[in-house]
Motif scaffolding. Structure first.
Motif, PDB file in Angstrom:
ATOM      1  N   ASN A 157       0.820  -1.213   0.000  1.00  0.00           N
ATOM      2  CA  ASN A 157       0.000   0.000   0.000  1.00  0.00           C
ATOM      3  C   ASN A 157       0.857   1.267   0.000  1.00  0.00           C
ATOM      4  OD1 ASN A 157      -2.781   0.798  -0.038  1.00  0.00           O
ATOM      5  ND2 ASN A 157      -2.512   1.649   2.007  1.00  0.00           N
ATOM      6  N   TYR A 198      -5.515   1.340  -3.892  1.00  0.00           N
ATOM      7  CA  TYR A 198      -6.239   1.683  -2.664  1.00  0.00           C
ATOM      8  C   TYR A 198      -7.191   2.839  -2.932  1.00  0.00           C
ATOM      9  CZ  TYR A 198      -7.032   3.400   2.112  1.00  0.00           C
ATOM     10  OH  TYR A 198      -7.612   3.839   3.287  1.00  0.00           O
ATOM     11  N   LEU A 218      -8.240  -0.917   4.453  1.00  0.00           N
ATOM     12  CA  LEU A 218      -7.373  -1.868   3.758  1.00  0.00           C
ATOM     13  C   LEU A 218      -7.645  -3.296   4.221  1.00  0.00           C
ATOM     14  CD1 LEU A 218      -5.001  -2.171   1.752  1.00  0.00           C
ATOM     15  CD2 LEU A 218      -3.448  -1.961   3.707  1.00  0.00           C
TER      16      LEU A 218
END
Length: 309
Positions: A15, A24, A58
């Motif tokens: 990420n 993301y 996430l």
């Protein structure tokens, strides 16, 4: 989250890359536009747990990130389940579900009975087995509209990264009527996929399976005795193989068909296949454990819950 190796060693570092941060953001924008109310639920979880919202969001992309990052020729996610269905003709008699997952989830799964009141005045009522930090709806439950839902993971090879993540779509089905589920799965594309089993405990009392994939959803009405594991069975979807599902499927086909909810519970507790049993204990080569079992018995409108075999 802190004990999940994949999340900490792969998802969080990925990420931070340009590619990962753009993905993301794409998922964030899609979820914010499609299901802002579920983003609010995640913000509440983040506030209550004092974990950054970015990490909680996430965490709810776990399945998509596994499809993107895991070496699938060597390993598969441990989030896998078994489902059995029984209908008298077209009328729902019983549904049974083994919720399988990682051993680290044994002490963190929980049951939620919720009433959610929206600003619009609408009210959602549901009961569900849930994973810590994740939206409800990706395991098993029922709602105030008389609908029972259970979910199996499936492993499509292709992703649609511009579509909604599976956890959000599954959450929407948890509180929907049968007709609303049909409409949603026809109209809202899914980034990855899942197998949704729906029992309409009111009205026409039918059972149906929806195999959801990036290419769309296929509905199959259940008549008599049927089952589903972690494979697309009714859809022509390129998918990764799952040895456990293949073993569980073969074992169920060896056993006599169940006559009632009690028989379904017995089959879900079967351990005859020592490599990949139906009731799982994370004994190698299997990596998953059965976290809980739910059997919906429509003869008495009961949900029987089991922890342990």
């Amino acid at each position: 989250m802190k004990n999940n190796t994949f999340f900490n060693e792969k998802m969080l570092p990925y990420n931070q890359t340009t590619e990962g941060s753009l993905l993301y953001l794409a998922y964030f924008n899609t979820a914010s536009k499609t299901y802002p109310q579920y983003m609010d639920e995640l913000r509440g979880m983040a506030d209550g747990s004092q974990i950054p919202f970015s990490e909680v969001f996430l965490w709810n992309l776990m399945f998509e990130w596994q499809l993107l990052l895991e070496p699938w020729t060597k390993t598969l996610p441990t989030t896998s389940c078994s489902d059995l269905f029984l209908a008298n003709g077209e009328y729902m008699t019983a549904m049974g579900h083994n919720e399988d997952g990682s051993p680290i989830d044994l002490s963190t799964g929980y049951l939620v009975k919720a009433q959610v009141m929206e600003e619009s005045g609408s009210v959602e009522n549901f009961f569900a087995y849930c994973y810590a930090g994740q939206l409800c709806g990706n395991a098993f439950g029922y709602n105030g509209k008389g609908v029972v839902t259970t979910v199996n993971a499936v492993f499509p090879k292709n992703l649609n990264t511009s579509a909604i993540a599976s956890n959000f779509l599954a959450r929407s089905t948890l509180t929907s009527s049968y007709e609303e589920i049909q409409k949603t799965l026809q109209e809202v594309p899914c980034s990855s996929g899942f197998s949704l089993n729906v029992g309409n405990a009111m009205g026409n009392m039918t059972i149906a399976n929806f195999e959801v994939a990036p290419s769309g959803a296929v509905e199959t009405k259940i008549k008599g005795y049927s089952y589903h594991f972690n494979l697309y069975l009714h859809s022509d979807v390129p998918q990764y193989e799952d040895p456990s599902s293949e073993h569980r499927l073969a074992r169920v086909r060896e056993l006599p068909p169940p006559a009632d909810a009690r028989d379904i519970a017995t089959i879900l507790g079967d351990t005859e296949d020592k490599k990949y049993p139906i009731y799982r204990t994370a004994t190698p080569p299997d990596t998953a454990v059965t976290l809980a079992t739910g059997v919906f018995d429509m003869s008495g409108k009961l949900l029987n819950l089991y922890r342990g075999n």
